[in-house]
Design an enzyme around this catalytic site. Structure first.
Site, PDB file in Angstrom:
ATOM      1  N   HIS A   1       0.947  -1.132   0.058  1.00 51.84           N
ATOM      2  CA  HIS A   1       0.029  -0.172   0.105  1.00 51.84           C
ATOM      3  C   HIS A   1       0.842   1.408   0.052  1.00 51.84           C
ATOM      4  CE1 HIS A   1      -3.210  -2.515   0.740  1.00 51.84           C
ATOM      5  NE2 HIS A   1      -2.672  -2.963   2.252  1.00 51.84           N
TER       6      HIS A   1
ATOM      7  N   HIS B   1      -7.233  -4.618  -0.886  1.00 54.92           N
ATOM      8  CA  HIS B   1      -6.376  -5.796  -1.210  1.00 54.92           C
ATOM      9  C   HIS B   1      -6.988  -6.633  -2.366  1.00 54.92           C
ATOM     10  CE1 HIS B   1      -6.073  -5.095   3.090  1.00 54.92           C
ATOM     11  NE2 HIS B   1      -4.913  -5.354   3.035  1.00 54.92           N
TER      12      HIS B   1
END
Length: 360
Positions: free
Chosen positions: A60, A222
């Protein structure tokens, strides 16, 4: 070594995070980078302050390690790609930066993150540290998923890290930071869409397949499924539908666990989201999920600003770029924070991190 079914600038799949951290350390020699266990931290401050720590699975970036520094995080704990960090990482990172005024963990609402951060809270409390955890659950797309109980924690975390990081620099107490974190969370909402899936290095192939004319509406960071798959038309149409979800003022109530340092136990609190009403001031984040160029983000922001203004809101601050990504996912998320004067004042204070800098 197994041949990769992908082209990525990596070496061995097992070394993705360690190689990344070694490079991060070379690029940012003023920060502490630990490889055993993984964590990134500032030096312990000369003047005591609340230590602000976050973390989560790698993939991320720049969240969270890129936000360690003056005016944001004191420490960040990266797990393996899309995998929660472990309690020992959080424990060691907290000991590195704790300076006597307590520790606040910012936790994105994913089951593994919540469980491991709660374990770290209990371990640190057992060793005599003042500690608290604040949950971030800003994703309006889904209320429960395979990964969460309740809403997911996504890009709103970036805004919380900036505002709370400055609050700790300004001398807020642990209790004051915890209350501010709750207020930020209840005033923040996000939603994302994906035009193409990301490729997790360990898998070597995209996580899902979309037809040429499809988008995943309400995607998780995700690659978790969203609300629905729907035809792609154009940017303005997609943004209009995303904003409809974000501007929905239906209250969202949930029970959240809060650690009580005096009692040494978890207590249940009821939280309710704050509505957006005409005249409110907002901070808007238009965020690339990794594979969407800045030019397209500005196209998105144009429509966001138009809709916000038509609804009687005022954009006081904005942030446009890749701040909470999902590896190489082609997609975008929009975050709106209903910001009061205190939040705006804290937002404007100096910040100096690898990924976010102003006023220094």
């Amino acid at each position: 070594m197994k041949a990769l079914a992908m082209k990525k600038m990596i070496n061995r799949v097992d070394d993705v995070v360690s190689d990344q951290l070694k490079g991060f350390a070379k690029a940012n020699p003023d920060l502490i980078v630990s490889l055993d266990p993984f964590y990134i931290s500032r030096q312990k401050p000369a003047n005591p302050k609340v230590a602000l720590i976050s973390g989560g699975g790698s993939g991320h970036e720049p969240m969270h390690g890129g936000f360690v520094g003056l005016g944001m995080l004191d420490g960040a704990c990266p797990g393996e790609v899309f995998t929660s960090p472990t309690p020992d990482q959080m424990y060691e990172c907290a000991k590195q930066v704790e300076s006597g005024e307590g520790i606040l963990f910012l936790v994105k609402n994913y089951t593994g993150d919540v469980m491991n951060f709660e374990t770290a809270v209990e371990l640190l409390h057992g060793d005599g540290f003042k500690v608290q955890a604040a949950l971030i659950d800003d994703d309006v797309a889904v209320k429960d998923s395979l990964y969460t109980a309740g809403r997911r924690g996504v890009a709103g975390t970036v805004l919380a890290e900036k505002i709370l990081g400055t609050a700790t620099e300004q001398g807020y107490s642990l209790d004051e930071c915890s209350k501010l974190a709750k207020r930020i969370t209840n005033h923040t909402r996000s939603i994302g869409i994906s035009l193409a899936a990301c490729t997790v290095p360990a898998a070597g192939i995209p996580g899902f397949t979309l037809a040429d004319n499809e988008v995943e509406f309400g995607i998780g960071i995700h690659g978790e499924p969203g609300i629905k798959r729907m035809p792609f038309t154009d940017s303005d149409s997609m943004v209009t539908q995303m904003m409809k979800r974000l501007l929905d003022n239906t209250p969202y109530e949930r029970d959240v666990r809060r650690w009580d340092n005096d009692k040494g136990e978890w207590l249940e609190e009821n939280w309710t989201t704050s509505p957006l009403i005409q005249g409110d001031n907002v901070i808007v984040l238009v965020n690339s999920l990794g594979g969407t160029p800045l030019s397209e983000l500005y196209c998105v922001y144009r429509k966001v600003a138009e809709i916000v203004e038509k609804n009687g809101l005022s954009i006081e601050r904005n942030l446009i770029g890749a701040y909470c990504t999902s590896l190489d996912m082609q997609g975008v998320s929009i975050t709106i924070l209903n910001a009061d004067d205190e939040m705006l004042s804290l937002w404007d204070k100096p910040v100096h991190t690898p990924a976010l800098r102003w006023g220094c």
